[in-house]
Design a protein around this motif. Structure first.
Motif, mmCIF file in Angstrom:
data_model
loop_
_atom_site.group_PDB
_atom_site.id
_atom_site.type_symbol
_atom_site.label_atom_id
_atom_site.label_comp_id
_atom_site.label_asym_id
_atom_site.label_seq_id
_atom_site.Cartn_x
_atom_site.Cartn_y
_atom_site.Cartn_z
ATOM 1 N N ALA A 306 45.981 34.993 6.838
ATOM 2 C CA ALA A 306 45.975 35.741 5.579
ATOM 3 C C ALA A 306 45.240 34.930 4.518
ATOM 4 C CB ALA A 306 47.402 36.034 5.123
ATOM 5 N N VAL A 307 44.399 35.608 3.733
ATOM 6 C CA VAL A 307 43.573 34.930 2.732
ATOM 7 C C VAL A 307 43.816 35.575 1.372
ATOM 8 C CG1 VAL A 307 41.249 34.173 2.108
ATOM 9 C CG2 VAL A 307 41.838 34.538 4.523
ATOM 10 N N MET A 308 44.289 34.784 0.425
ATOM 11 C CA MET A 308 44.465 35.226 -0.953
ATOM 12 C C MET A 308 43.212 34.842 -1.726
ATOM 13 S SD MET A 308 46.435 36.635 -3.212
ATOM 14 C CE MET A 308 46.716 36.741 -4.961
ATOM 15 N N MET A 309 42.607 35.807 -2.429
ATOM 16 C CA MET A 309 41.340 35.569 -3.138
ATOM 17 C C MET A 309 41.486 35.996 -4.592
ATOM 18 S SD MET A 309 38.860 36.892 -0.039
ATOM 19 C CE MET A 309 40.024 38.204 0.380
ATOM 20 N N PRO A 310 42.135 35.171 -5.402
ATOM 21 C CA PRO A 310 42.417 35.572 -6.784
ATOM 22 C C PRO A 310 41.184 35.513 -7.677
ATOM 23 C CG PRO A 310 43.137 33.326 -6.402
ATOM 24 C CD PRO A 310 42.675 33.855 -5.084
ATOM 25 N N SER A 311 41.250 36.295 -8.741
ATOM 26 C CA SER A 311 40.273 36.228 -9.828
ATOM 27 C C SER A 311 41.047 36.001 -11.123
ATOM 28 C CB SER A 311 39.470 37.530 -9.916
ATOM 29 O OG SER A 311 40.252 38.551 -10.535
ATOM 30 N N ARG A 312 40.363 36.007 -12.245
ATOM 31 C CA ARG A 312 41.071 35.816 -13.525
ATOM 32 C C ARG A 312 41.969 37.015 -13.848
ATOM 33 N NH1 ARG A 312 36.860 35.709 -18.450
ATOM 34 N NH2 ARG A 312 36.338 33.777 -17.356
ATOM 35 N N TYR A 313 41.761 38.156 -13.162
ATOM 36 C CA TYR A 313 42.608 39.328 -13.401
ATOM 37 C C TYR A 313 43.808 39.389 -12.462
ATOM 38 C CZ TYR A 313 38.448 40.794 -15.965
ATOM 39 O OH TYR A 313 37.385 40.841 -16.835
ATOM 40 N N ARG A 323 52.525 33.920 -1.628
ATOM 41 C CA ARG A 323 52.984 32.651 -1.062
ATOM 42 C C ARG A 323 54.393 32.779 -0.483
ATOM 43 N NH1 ARG A 323 50.961 28.824 -6.113
ATOM 44 N NH2 ARG A 323 48.725 28.820 -5.595
ATOM 45 N N GLU A 324 55.246 33.542 -1.188
ATOM 46 C CA GLU A 324 56.607 33.719 -0.683
ATOM 47 C C GLU A 324 56.601 34.466 0.649
ATOM 48 O OE1 GLU A 324 60.843 35.897 -1.749
ATOM 49 O OE2 GLU A 324 59.397 35.557 -3.367
ATOM 50 N N MET A 325 55.748 35.498 0.767
ATOM 51 C CA MET A 325 55.699 36.229 2.029
ATOM 52 C C MET A 325 55.203 35.328 3.160
ATOM 53 S SD MET A 325 54.109 39.959 2.992
ATOM 54 C CE MET A 325 54.357 40.579 4.668
ATOM 55 N N ILE A 326 54.223 34.488 2.861
ATOM 56 C CA ILE A 326 53.715 33.566 3.880
ATOM 57 C C ILE A 326 54.814 32.611 4.337
ATOM 58 C CG2 ILE A 326 52.108 31.678 4.317
ATOM 59 C CD1 ILE A 326 50.857 34.505 4.310
ATOM 60 N N GLU A 327 55.637 32.151 3.413
ATOM 61 C CA GLU A 327 56.759 31.286 3.800
ATOM 62 C C GLU A 327 57.699 32.006 4.759
ATOM 63 O OE1 GLU A 327 58.744 29.810 0.367
ATOM 64 O OE2 GLU A 327 57.013 28.651 -0.369
ATOM 65 N N ARG A 328 57.852 33.320 4.547
ATOM 66 C CA ARG A 328 58.760 34.089 5.402
ATOM 67 C C ARG A 328 58.176 34.337 6.788
ATOM 68 N NH1 ARG A 328 61.568 38.749 1.539
ATOM 69 N NH2 ARG A 328 61.945 37.411 -0.283
ATOM 70 N N VAL A 329 56.870 34.645 6.862
ATOM 71 C CA VAL A 329 56.295 35.045 8.149
ATOM 72 C C VAL A 329 55.669 33.883 8.910
ATOM 73 C CG1 VAL A 329 55.895 37.389 7.309
ATOM 74 C CG2 VAL A 329 54.025 35.707 7.177
ATOM 75 N N GLY A 330 55.235 32.822 8.198
ATOM 76 C CA GLY A 330 54.795 31.612 8.865
ATOM 77 C C GLY A 330 53.409 31.633 9.473
ATOM 78 N N CYS A 331 52.509 32.491 9.000
ATOM 79 C CA CYS A 331 51.146 32.507 9.547
ATOM 80 C C CYS A 331 50.236 31.585 8.721
ATOM 81 C CB CYS A 331 50.583 33.921 9.559
ATOM 82 S SG CYS A 331 50.204 34.604 7.937
ATOM 83 N N ARG A 332 49.022 31.402 9.200
ATOM 84 C CA ARG A 332 48.048 30.594 8.471
ATOM 85 C C ARG A 332 47.707 31.297 7.153
ATOM 86 N NH1 ARG A 332 41.853 29.016 10.337
ATOM 87 N NH2 ARG A 332 41.367 27.788 8.467
ATOM 88 N N TYR A 333 47.483 30.503 6.113
ATOM 89 C CA TYR A 333 47.246 31.047 4.775
ATOM 90 C C TYR A 333 46.198 30.211 4.060
ATOM 91 C CZ TYR A 333 48.323 32.369 -0.106
ATOM 92 O OH TYR A 333 48.260 32.793 -1.414
ATOM 93 N N SER A 334 45.284 30.881 3.370
ATOM 94 C CA SER A 334 44.260 30.209 2.561
ATOM 95 C C SER A 334 44.167 30.891 1.212
ATOM 96 C CB SER A 334 42.889 30.278 3.245
ATOM 97 O OG SER A 334 42.921 29.706 4.527
ATOM 98 N N GLU A 335 43.760 30.121 0.204
ATOM 99 C CA GLU A 335 43.447 30.672 -1.115
ATOM 100 C C GLU A 335 42.023 30.273 -1.485
ATOM 101 O OE1 GLU A 335 46.287 29.621 -4.109
ATOM 102 O OE2 GLU A 335 47.982 30.539 -3.033
ATOM 103 N N ILE A 336 41.227 31.271 -1.847
ATOM 104 C CA ILE A 336 39.837 31.042 -2.246
ATOM 105 C C ILE A 336 39.611 31.766 -3.568
ATOM 106 C CG2 ILE A 336 37.402 31.263 -1.624
ATOM 107 C CD1 ILE A 336 38.267 31.502 1.306
ATOM 108 N N ASP A 337 39.299 31.040 -4.613
ATOM 109 C CA ASP A 337 39.052 31.608 -5.942
ATOM 110 C C ASP A 337 37.685 32.305 -5.935
ATOM 111 O OD1 ASP A 337 38.786 32.228 -8.607
ATOM 112 O OD2 ASP A 337 38.879 30.153 -9.327
ATOM 113 N N ILE A 338 37.672 33.593 -6.228
ATOM 114 C CA ILE A 338 36.396 34.324 -6.197
ATOM 115 C C ILE A 338 35.640 34.263 -7.517
ATOM 116 C CG2 ILE A 338 37.309 35.946 -4.486
ATOM 117 C CD1 ILE A 338 37.160 38.085 -6.840
ATOM 118 N N TRP A 339 36.276 33.754 -8.593
ATOM 119 C CA TRP A 339 35.636 33.901 -9.910
ATOM 120 C C TRP A 339 34.297 33.167 -10.007
ATOM 121 C CZ3 TRP A 339 36.606 37.840 -12.658
ATOM 122 C CH2 TRP A 339 36.062 37.949 -13.952
ATOM 123 N N PRO A 340 34.169 31.936 -9.503
ATOM 124 C CA PRO A 340 32.844 31.301 -9.556
ATOM 125 C C PRO A 340 31.777 32.096 -8.791
ATOM 126 C CG PRO A 340 34.545 29.676 -9.098
ATOM 127 C CD PRO A 340 35.191 31.015 -8.967
#
Length: 537
Positions: A306-313, A323-340
């Motif tokens: 699962a990949v979280m891709m936040p922006s300023r919105y 993040r809480e759901m990832i803690e519950r299910v235990g799969c691989r998780y990444s965060e990539i900021d798309i704003w730049p």
């Protein structure tokens, strides 16, 4: 006589493996004392083989596997569905082998050409009933659609049948299992024939076959019923003109059946196409949360990224809830900021956009940044991207081409928004492999938002989902006109708005990935509207 119903999970075109599964099931049935095994429709090829049926070599290879099954019938009789080429025609056929010989052969009479079925494109219709005797029991053969009409069962009865064998390829949609049962009951009572109904199980592209095979006496009583969504072999005895009572599996209720269909659809699409796992964009919203839960249940946490891709919105609670759901299910998780990345896009386009106000263009660029990132991760890892959009969004075009629509398989493509909420609550109320309550409650209860501009909610652009979904169901799934929908009490403005959005977004749906069908009318095989179209009613 003991007869075995063998519902199993085939792969279209994997002729050798499908045959091997049948041989193994035949041996199990023989060990349980069965005299005959009934397999599903087109058991050797899988269903639907579609344009494989136009290739001459396909029939040659089918014959090789047919010979294996014929040889195995020295141990136990086999009723085998297969695609036949004869005298310049193609047929949907079933043969019965016993003692190494073909003792009966039947060609399907009623060829369906509605919903997801396209059999008249490929097959010619059979014209004659087939009845054969095995150990003194006279059996007729029908195939799937044949029993949805009175003619074929009646002809079998007139030819002397006392028991009807019915191989099937009947895909799931909500309520379909009960519909089949009632149709079979009507045919049994009309014809006076007991029947054995054997259906496929497993996912094939957008279709999910749910099994649910059964044995029914001529009075409509169910003697035996197999589980839904699982391969199963079960024997039933036929004595003194009656199918004797055997195990009757309870079938799941509506929400459970739909959820299981989604899990099977994802599992088999990934497994049968050889993907090592899946990727998906996790937004903190209800659609991606449900998609993640289905993927985890279908494949296991080790095959999901699962990949979280936040922006300023993106709201802080969206990141927190993800993040809480990832803690519950235990799969691989990444965060990539798309704003730049977004700023680079907008900067490159600034000379072209000079003097033009910001609008949905900038919102769509954000979505396309995310789509590009997911596809890059897919290319590098080999994992398939699951899209997370639902049927309500697909209806109205509330989705971005090459953005959130970018991917290979659309899990919720035929699931309306209101059903998304129902399924989230359902999944939180059960345990699958020890995992319960995987979706944080705030994800379910907070107002849905694309989070592409400040303080955005879906209802800024769409009617309330309860209204939208009801209009969509009437117009798409039941072919009601706008006038009929308005006469049912829906506001004229809402009806016209939804239908207009449906019409102008056909071009998007043509480019959407394949997705699981769970209603009688999905945006797939059974939706073929023209893109260029001026009819509005």
């Amino acid at each position: 006589m003991r007869i075995a119903l063998a519902q199993f999970n085939a792969t279209v075109g994997d002729l050798s493996d499908n045959t091997e599964q049948m041989l193994q099931l035949a041996e199990q049935a023989r060990e349980q004392g069965a005299r005959l095994v009934l397999f599903p429709e087109l058991a050797i090829s899988g269903y639907p083989p579609e344009d494989l049926l136009l290739r001459p070599s396909f029939y040659q290879d089918v014959q090789v596997q047919l010979a294996r099954l014929r040889a195995a019938s020295v141990q136990i009789a086999l009723a085998v569905g297969w695609p036949e080429w004869a005298d310049g025609h193609r047929y949907n056929a079933v043969s019965v082998f016993d003692g190494g010989e073909c003792i009966a052969h039947y060609r399907k009479m009623d060829l369906p050409n509605n919903e997801v079925f396209d059999e008249r494109r490929y097959f010619s219709a059979g014209e004659h009933a087939t009845v054969f005797a095995l150990d003194g029991v006279r059996m007729g053969l029908n195939i799937c659609e044949d029993i949805w009409h009175a003619t074929a069962p009646r002809l079998a009865r007139e030819a002397g049948a006392e028991l009807l064998l019915v191989p099937n390829a009947s895909p799931f949609h909500r309520g379909k299992e009960q519909e089949r049962l009632e149709i079979a009951r009507a045919r049994a009572q009309e014809s006076g024939l007991a029947l054995l109904y054997c259906n496929w199980v497993g996912g094939q592209d957008e279709l999910v076959f749910d099994g649910g095979s059964f044995a029914m006496n001529a009075d409509g009583s169910v003697a035996c019923q197999l589980p839904m969504f699982n391969s199963s072999l079960r024997c039933v005895d036929y004595q003194h003109g009656l199918l004797q009572s055997a195990e009757v599996d309870a079938w799941p209720e509506d929400e459970a059946a739909v959820y299981q269909a989604l899990v099977v659809g994802v599992r088999d699409y990934i497994r049968k196409n050889g993907f090592p796992g899946v990727l998906l964009g996790l937004s903190g919203g209800v659609d991606s949360a449900l998609t993640l839960a289905v993927a985890i249940d279908a494949l296991g946490a080790d095959k999901v990224h699962a990949v979280m891709m936040p922006s300023r919105y993106t709201a802080d609670i969206s990141v927190t809830d993800s993040r809480e759901m990832i803690e519950r299910v235990g799969c691989r998780y990444s965060e990539i900021d798309i704003w730049p990345i977004y700023e680079q896009f907008v900067g490159a386009l600034a000379p072209e956009f000079s003097g033009l106000a910001a609008d949905t263009t900038e919102e769509n660029i954000q979505a396309r940044c995310r789509g590009t990132l997911l596809m890059a991760l897919s290319n590098k890892s080999g994992k398939l991207v699951l899209t997370t959009g639902n049927k309500s969004e697909m209806t109205t075009g509330y989705c971005t081409l090459y953005g959130d629509m970018a991917g290979g398989f659309a899990v919720l493509k035929d699931v309306s928004k209101m059903w998304v909420y129902q399924l989230c609550e359902y999944r939180n109320g059960i345990s699958v492999r020890g995992l319960s309550n995987p979706i944080p409650q705030r994800i379910i209860t907070r107002p849905p938002s694309a989070e592409l501009r400040p303080d955005q909610t879906d209802q800024d652009s769409l009617p309330p989902y309860a209204v939208l979904d009801a209009i969509m169901e009437r117009y798409v799934e039941h072919n009601q006109s706008m006038a009929e929908i308005m006469a049912a009490g829906f506001a004229e403005a809402d009806v016209k708005r939804v239908v207009k959005l449906l019409k102008i977004n056909e071009y998007k749906r043509r480019q959407a990935p394949v997705g699981i069908r769970i209603t009688p009318r999905s945006f797939g095989k059974d939706w073929r509207y023209p893109i260029t179209n001026r009819y509005f009613a």
